[in-house]
Design an enzyme around this catalytic site. Structure first.
Site, PDB file in Angstrom:
ATOM      1  N   TYR A   1       2.154   2.471   3.294  1.00 43.67           N
ATOM      2  CA  TYR A   1       2.509   2.016   4.413  1.00 43.67           C
ATOM      3  C   TYR A   1       3.509   2.647   4.910  1.00 43.67           C
ATOM      4  O   TYR A   1       4.570   2.903   4.664  1.00 43.67           O
ATOM      5  CB  TYR A   1       2.063   0.354   4.452  1.00 43.67           C
ATOM      6  CG  TYR A   1       3.954   0.053   3.888  1.00 43.67           C
ATOM      7  CD1 TYR A   1       4.894   0.011   4.373  1.00 43.67           C
ATOM      8  CD2 TYR A   1       3.575  -0.934   2.498  1.00 43.67           C
ATOM      9  CE1 TYR A   1       6.219  -0.424   3.916  1.00 43.67           C
ATOM     10  CE2 TYR A   1       5.498  -1.001   1.755  1.00 43.67           C
ATOM     11  CZ  TYR A   1       6.260  -0.589   2.517  1.00 43.67           C
ATOM     12  OH  TYR A   1       7.519  -1.304   2.531  1.00 43.67           O
TER      13      TYR A   1
ATOM     14  N   TYR B   1       1.959  -6.096   4.939  1.00 38.79           N
ATOM     15  CA  TYR B   1       3.198  -7.808   4.352  1.00 38.79           C
ATOM     16  C   TYR B   1       2.724  -8.215   5.128  1.00 38.79           C
ATOM     17  O   TYR B   1       2.731  -9.086   6.685  1.00 38.79           O
ATOM     18  CB  TYR B   1       4.369  -7.452   4.281  1.00 38.79           C
ATOM     19  CG  TYR B   1       4.953  -6.349   3.434  1.00 38.79           C
ATOM     20  CD1 TYR B   1       5.313  -6.455   2.423  1.00 38.79           C
ATOM     21  CD2 TYR B   1       5.258  -5.203   3.988  1.00 38.79           C
ATOM     22  CE1 TYR B   1       6.142  -6.434   0.537  1.00 38.79           C
ATOM     23  CE2 TYR B   1       5.615  -4.295   2.369  1.00 38.79           C
ATOM     24  CZ  TYR B   1       6.124  -4.739   1.520  1.00 38.79           C
ATOM     25  OH  TYR B   1       6.581  -3.508   0.118  1.00 38.79           O
TER      26      TYR B   1
END
Lengths: 190, 242
Positions: free
Chosen positions: B152, B113
């Protein structure tokens, strides 16, 4: 037909990217908005009483005449050009965020009973798989005694829904959202 | 149901409550952050008033030209698999929900992110911020262009990996219709291992969160497409008697 609604999922820790940052709304009322100016500071705490630095608060409220800016509000009181009634902020490191707005007026319930001035609050955070809904009321307001929603809440928990005046600062109100624990805030199934 | 409200109060057609099991439980221990954050007392049922059946509405003035194309928000193109994400916003009766704000955010193709707190050692992409917004059209339709996000790691448990997902936020017409959710991709083996996805008991409700490959919208020699319809709460047609 009654389709299954899309389920909620947590906002996670990175919601700032899409929802706050440049998309925050701290000032709910404009310069020309009528009503008593107030500042609301929320603080969000977890079950250990620790501040939550990755929560988001949204608020939704009527104007000083008790009118929502929405086509489903049939009341005749006027809406105002610079008042939308919506605010949205992420909490800071200390778990706090502060809105500037006006004190809302009284809104009737479906039987025509006037509710006490209140602001509708939504809490989002990592660890909340669904957002939480609550309402905040003004601690000193005599209308609280007749409010039909406060009446749904047991007397000993009603205080968890009250904004308290900040002793040092006129017009400033404080509210702690306790997600858990002895002072757990009352949340509503909306 | 069909009786008209008494004359003193505004007519309130309430929104319907979701079916049991179709929303996640707040306390879902496999998702560890719920343990100290989920309220322990049951919520109090709130009969709807004007406060709940109204809500913030948004206008076109808030939407920028590249807000729904996450691949055109920087000087260059982001790395990763370009995808078109589209669908419709519907209410519980299957009717379109027009002109409602849809906001999304996501990791880049490497699973990182663009956020200070994300310390996963995967590369950032200078051409990808990972945030977008749009309004549904008159038929409830919406469309984004983006790149497929990567999976992730997230430290919830040993070797925990989130399935690839896009966060989606919608307002709908009322305070009662607010929804923040996550959209997943079909066939992802990580879904079976993900405590956030698995927090919803009802399998049919879980399936709502999985987009489907949409070859009709896919553009040859350009981008694959996924379709994701979003269903907000339905509403009773007639005001209930108080």
């Amino acid at each position: 037909m009654d389709l299954i609604p899309t389920p909620s999922q947590t906002v996670g820790p990175y919601f700032h990217l899409g929802l706050t940052g440049g998309r925050s709304v701290a000032r709910v009322a404009g310069e020309a908005t009528k009503g008593e100016r107030i500042a609301l500071t929320f603080r969000v705490l977890d079950g250990d009483g620790a501040p939550i630095n990755d929560a988001m608060i949204e608020i939704w409220q009527a104007n000083a005449a008790g009118k929502y800016r929405h086509p489903d509000d049939p009341q005749t009181a006027p809406i105002e050009d610079d008042f939308w009634g919506f605010g949205r902020l992420a909490t800071a490191e200390d778990g706090r965020c502060q809105f500037e707005t006006i004190k809302p007026g009284r809104v009737p319930d479906s039987r025509g009973v006037l509710q006490a001035p209140h602001i509708n609050v939504t809490v989002f955070a990592r660890g909340l798989l669904r957002h939480l809904c609550t309402r905040v009321y003004f601690a000193d307001d005599p209308a609280n005694r007749q409010d039909p929603v406060l009446a749904l809440v047991s007397e000993e928990r009603r205080a968890t829904l009250l904004l308290h005046p900040d002793p040092g600062r006129a017009g400033h109100w404080l509210f702690d959202v306790h997600l858990q624990g002895e002072r757990e805030t009352v949340f509503f199934d909306v | 149901m069909s009786k008209i409200q008494n004359a003193t109060g505004p007519l309130i057609a309430p929104y319907r409550r979701p079916q049991p099991g179709s929303q996640p439980e707040l306390l879902h221990e496999p998702y560890r952050s719920t343990i100290r954050r989920a309220p322990s007392k049951p919520p109090i049922l709130l009969p709807h008033t004007l406060s709940e059946v109204t809500g913030p509405l948004h206008g076109h003035e808030e939407i920028g030209e590249t807000d729904n194309d996450l691949t055109r928000q920087h000087a260059g193109e982001p790395l990763g698999e370009r995808v078109i994400l589209s669908g419709r916003v519907l209410d519980g009766d299957g009717h379109p929900v027009p002109h409602t704000l849809i906001e999304i955010w996501q990791a880049n193709a490497a699973g990182r992110y663009f956020h200070q707190r994300d310390q996963h050692p995967a590369p950032l992409d200078p051409n990808f911020s990972g945030a977008g917004r749009t309004l549904s059209d008159a038929n409830g339709g919406y469309r984004f262009v983006t790149v497929k996000p990567g999976a992730y790691p997230w430290r919830n448990h040993y070797n925990a990996w989130r399935p690839a997902h896009i966060h989606i936020s919608l307002f709908g017409p009322a305070f009662a219709t607010r929804l923040v959710t996550q959209m997943y991709f079909p066939g992802d083996p990580l879904l079976a291992l993900d405590p956030i996805f698995q927090s919803i008991r009802d399998e049919r409700a879980r399936e709502r969160l999985i987009s489907r490959l949409d070859m009709e919208t896919a553009q040859p020699e350009w981008a694959l497409a996924y379709r994701f319809d979003i269903v907000l709460r339905g509403r009773d047609a007639t005001p209930l008697e108080a």
